[in-house]
Design a protein around this motif. Structure first.
Motif, short mmCIF file in Angstrom:
data_model
loop_
_atom_site.label_atom_id
_atom_site.label_comp_id
_atom_site.label_asym_id
_atom_site.label_seq_id
_atom_site.Cartn_x
_atom_site.Cartn_y
_atom_site.Cartn_z
N HIS A 183 0.82 -1.22 0.00
CA HIS A 183 0.00 0.00 0.00
C HIS A 183 0.85 1.27 0.00
O HIS A 183 0.44 2.30 -0.53
N ALA A 184 2.04 1.20 0.58
CA ALA A 184 2.95 2.34 0.61
C ALA A 184 3.87 2.39 -0.62
O ALA A 184 4.74 3.25 -0.71
N GLU A 185 3.69 1.44 -1.55
CA GLU A 185 4.50 1.34 -2.77
C GLU A 185 5.98 1.18 -2.46
O GLU A 185 6.84 1.75 -3.13
N LYS A 186 6.27 0.40 -1.43
CA LYS A 186 7.65 0.10 -1.06
C LYS A 186 8.10 -1.18 -1.76
O LYS A 186 7.29 -2.00 -2.20
N GLN A 187 9.41 -1.36 -1.81
CA GLN A 187 9.98 -2.56 -2.39
C GLN A 187 10.07 -3.67 -1.34
O GLN A 187 10.20 -3.39 -0.14
N ILE A 188 10.08 -4.90 -1.83
CA ILE A 188 10.25 -6.07 -0.98
C ILE A 188 11.41 -6.87 -1.55
O ILE A 188 11.44 -7.17 -2.75
N PHE A 189 12.37 -7.19 -0.69
CA PHE A 189 13.52 -7.99 -1.09
C PHE A 189 13.47 -9.31 -0.33
O PHE A 189 13.12 -9.33 0.85
N VAL A 190 13.86 -10.40 -1.01
CA VAL A 190 13.81 -11.73 -0.40
C VAL A 190 15.17 -12.38 -0.57
O VAL A 190 15.76 -12.34 -1.66
N ILE A 191 15.67 -13.01 0.52
CA ILE A 191 17.00 -13.62 0.48
C ILE A 191 16.99 -14.97 1.20
O ILE A 191 16.16 -15.22 2.07
N GLY A 192 17.94 -15.82 0.84
CA GLY A 192 18.13 -17.12 1.47
C GLY A 192 19.20 -17.91 0.75
O GLY A 192 19.63 -17.54 -0.35
N ASN A 193 19.64 -19.00 1.33
CA ASN A 193 20.67 -19.88 0.76
C ASN A 193 20.09 -21.26 0.49
O ASN A 193 19.20 -21.71 1.20
N GLY A 194 20.62 -21.95 -0.49
CA GLY A 194 20.23 -23.33 -0.76
C GLY A 194 18.73 -23.47 -1.00
O GLY A 194 18.16 -22.77 -1.84
N GLY A 195 18.08 -24.35 -0.24
CA GLY A 195 16.63 -24.51 -0.36
C GLY A 195 15.90 -23.22 -0.06
O GLY A 195 14.86 -22.91 -0.66
N SER A 196 16.44 -22.43 0.85
CA SER A 196 15.84 -21.14 1.18
C SER A 196 16.00 -20.14 0.04
O SER A 196 15.16 -19.26 -0.14
N ALA A 197 17.06 -20.27 -0.76
CA ALA A 197 17.21 -19.43 -1.95
C ALA A 197 16.13 -19.78 -2.96
O ALA A 197 15.54 -18.90 -3.59
N SER A 198 15.86 -21.06 -3.09
CA SER A 198 14.79 -21.50 -3.98
C SER A 198 13.44 -20.95 -3.51
O SER A 198 12.63 -20.47 -4.32
N THR A 199 13.20 -20.99 -2.22
CA THR A 199 11.97 -20.44 -1.66
C THR A 199 11.91 -18.93 -1.89
O THR A 199 10.85 -18.38 -2.20
N ALA A 200 13.04 -18.23 -1.75
CA ALA A 200 13.08 -16.79 -1.99
C ALA A 200 12.68 -16.49 -3.44
O ALA A 200 11.90 -15.57 -3.70
N SER A 201 13.22 -17.24 -4.38
CA SER A 201 12.86 -17.06 -5.78
C SER A 201 11.38 -17.32 -6.02
O SER A 201 10.71 -16.57 -6.72
N HIS A 202 10.90 -18.40 -5.43
CA HIS A 202 9.48 -18.78 -5.58
C HIS A 202 8.59 -17.69 -4.99
O HIS A 202 7.58 -17.31 -5.58
N LEU A 203 8.95 -17.18 -3.81
CA LEU A 203 8.17 -16.14 -3.16
C LEU A 203 8.13 -14.88 -4.02
O LEU A 203 7.07 -14.26 -4.20
N ALA A 204 9.27 -14.47 -4.56
CA ALA A 204 9.31 -13.28 -5.41
C ALA A 204 8.45 -13.47 -6.65
O ALA A 204 7.73 -12.55 -7.06
N CYS A 205 8.50 -14.64 -7.24
CA CYS A 205 7.67 -14.92 -8.41
C CYS A 205 6.19 -14.84 -8.06
O CYS A 205 5.40 -14.19 -8.75
#
Length: 187
Positions: free
Chosen positions: A35-57
């Motif tokens: 609602h505030a038009e802010k950016q969201i960044f997602v980070i993680g390693n290994g399986g968590s990197a895959s989840t970060a990519s999935h979440l961003a998608c």
């Protein structure tokens, strides 16, 4: 069959112990950023990197509704050249914080995903985000680790096994996606 049932039973127990209040708090922070038009960044390693990519998608595409603004979301795990350049030239522990220095602004949201809650590169990025005035969300397991002590909002999966922790993080992604999709289409 017993091993299969044991895994499923453990996962069911983990889901039953999940704090829905913490899940809702993380959704609220993400919706406030939207609602505030802010950016969201997602980070993680290994399986968590895959989840970060999935979440961003799922946030970037999966919540797109005609006539509504879109989420401004980036997974910092997706640019291999950038990650390996920072890893090689500085250190792997700074691979996310260095990317954030180029992109993040006060008021943005950074979501750190770490099954152990102790991934040094995630911790450093979350500390940097906090220092410059970002909202931070931690998704972890194994008691939360350091991540749970430094983030504004935490969802700690009650398991000491990587598989179930990562399973629940993916479920959190889909819960978030379904909640947002319903919210945006009902208003």
């Amino acid at each position: 069959m017993e091993r299969i049932q044991n895994y499923i039973s453990h996962l069911q127990g983990v889901l039953e112990r999940l704090s829905l209040e913490d899940v809702q708090r993380s959704i609220n922070v993400i919706m406030d950023a939207y609602h505030a038009e802010k950016q969201i960044f997602v980070i993680g390693n290994g399986g968590s990197a895959s989840t970060a990519s999935h979440l961003a998608c799922d946030l970037g595409k999966g919540t797109s509704v005609n006539g509504k603004p879109r989420f401004r979301v980036i997974s910092l795990t997706d640019n291999v050249a950038t990650m390996t350049a920072w890893s090689n030239d500085v250190s792997y522990e700074d691979v996310f914080v260095e990317q954030l220095k180029n992109l993040v602004n006060p008021g943005d949201v950074v979501i750190g995903i770490s099954a152990s809650g102790n991934s040094e590169n995630v911790i450093r990025a979350m500390q940097h985000a906090s220092e410059i005035g970002c909202q931070t969300i931690g998704w972890s397991g194994f008691g939360g680790g350091t991540l749970a002590t430094i983030c504004d909002v935490n969802v700690v999966v009650d398991s000491n096994q990587y598989g179930p922790v990562e399973d629940v993080h993916l479920i959190l992604n889909h819960v978030l996606h379904a909640w947002i999709q319903e919210e945006l289409t009902s208003t």
